[in-house]
Design an enzyme around this catalytic site. Structure first.
Site, PDB file in Angstrom:
ATOM      1  N   HIS A  19       0.841  -1.194   0.000  1.00 48.75           N
ATOM      2  CA  HIS A  19       0.000   0.000   0.000  1.00 48.75           C
ATOM      3  C   HIS A  19       0.875   1.244   0.000  1.00 48.75           C
ATOM      4  O   HIS A  19       2.064   1.182   0.312  1.00 48.75           O
ATOM      5  CB  HIS A  19      -0.913   0.017   1.228  1.00 48.75           C
ATOM      6  CG  HIS A  19      -0.162   0.082   2.515  1.00 48.75           C
ATOM      7  ND1 HIS A  19       0.335  -1.044   3.146  1.00 48.75           N
ATOM      8  CD2 HIS A  19       0.219   1.142   3.267  1.00 48.75           C
ATOM      9  CE1 HIS A  19       0.976  -0.672   4.239  1.00 48.75           C
ATOM     10  NE2 HIS A  19       0.924   0.656   4.341  1.00 48.75           N
TER      11      HIS A  19
ATOM     12  N   HIS B  46       5.138   6.115  -2.219  1.00 46.10           N
ATOM     13  CA  HIS B  46       5.964   4.905  -2.310  1.00 46.10           C
ATOM     14  C   HIS B  46       5.241   3.710  -1.687  1.00 46.10           C
ATOM     15  O   HIS B  46       4.288   3.876  -0.931  1.00 46.10           O
ATOM     16  CB  HIS B  46       7.298   5.118  -1.597  1.00 46.10           C
ATOM     17  CG  HIS B  46       7.145   5.176  -0.108  1.00 46.10           C
ATOM     18  ND1 HIS B  46       6.720   6.320   0.552  1.00 46.10           N
ATOM     19  CD2 HIS B  46       7.317   4.228   0.851  1.00 46.10           C
ATOM     20  CE1 HIS B  46       6.659   6.074   1.843  1.00 46.10           C
ATOM     21  NE2 HIS B  46       7.004   4.813   2.062  1.00 46.10           N
TER      22      HIS B  46
END
Length: 184
Positions: free
Chosen positions: A39, A128
């Site tokens: 995630h 990220h």
């Protein structure tokens, strides 16, 4: 409950996340994350019992961000905080491939959650996906070399929602559970 706000990668990209982690498999001092839980964290909240207030703030944040569903491409590698002192290895969101939309969502989420009492971020948002955490520097030089030599493309997916996620820490790693999902 311990929680965070995220955009989750679909299960179909778990194998590609694992492939991006593969070069680091046997690096000493490194813990790989579970690729099925990949995630992009928009905001870590920590321990809280303000679920209703958070959900209301997220509804407002998603509306304020003005972002419709969008494609996001994940690939390339980076580290936090620096190559000299690595604590996290990550795959980034490719420039022009969802990074502006994720940044807009993260800013709106941060604004709304700060308004209800959560601490503001102490660093700039970098979209990220965490691939690994470095517990010690036994294989630091090898990790540095691999980060410089490896440029994986994990894949493209459509971001359609933001999630409030509960994180339960266990000896086998964190267990994530979606508390609520706010569509874009």
């Amino acid at each position: 409950m311990r929680c965070f706000v995220s955009v989750d990668l679909p299960p179909s990209l778990a194998a590609a996340v694992a492939d991006a982690q593969a070069p680091f498999d046997d690096c000493a001092g490194l813990r790989l994350t579970d690729p099925t839980q990949a995630h992009c964290t928009l905001k870590f909240l920590g321990e809280t019992d303000q679920v209703a207030a958070i959900e209301a703030a997220l509804d407002t944040a998603v509306a304020d961000a003005g972002v419709d569903p969008f494609d996001c491409t994940v690939g390339g590698l980076g580290v936090f905080p620096s190559l000299e002192y690595i604590s996290v290895i990550w795959a980034g969101v490719r420039s022009g491939a969802g990074d502006a939309e994720l940044t807009a969502l993260a800013a709106a989420v941060a604004d709304e959650l700060t308004a209800i009492g959560f601490d503001p971020a102490d660093h700039e948002f970098t979209p990220h996906i965490t691939l690994a955490r470095m517990d010690d520097a036994r294989d630091k030089q090898r990790v540095q070399r691999l980060v410089g030599e490896t440029d994986p493309t994990i894949g493209t997916f459509q971001v359609e929602s933001v999630r409030l996620t509960k994180s339960t820490l266990t000896d086998d790693g964190p267990i994530y559970e979606t508390v609520s999902e706010i569509p874009l």
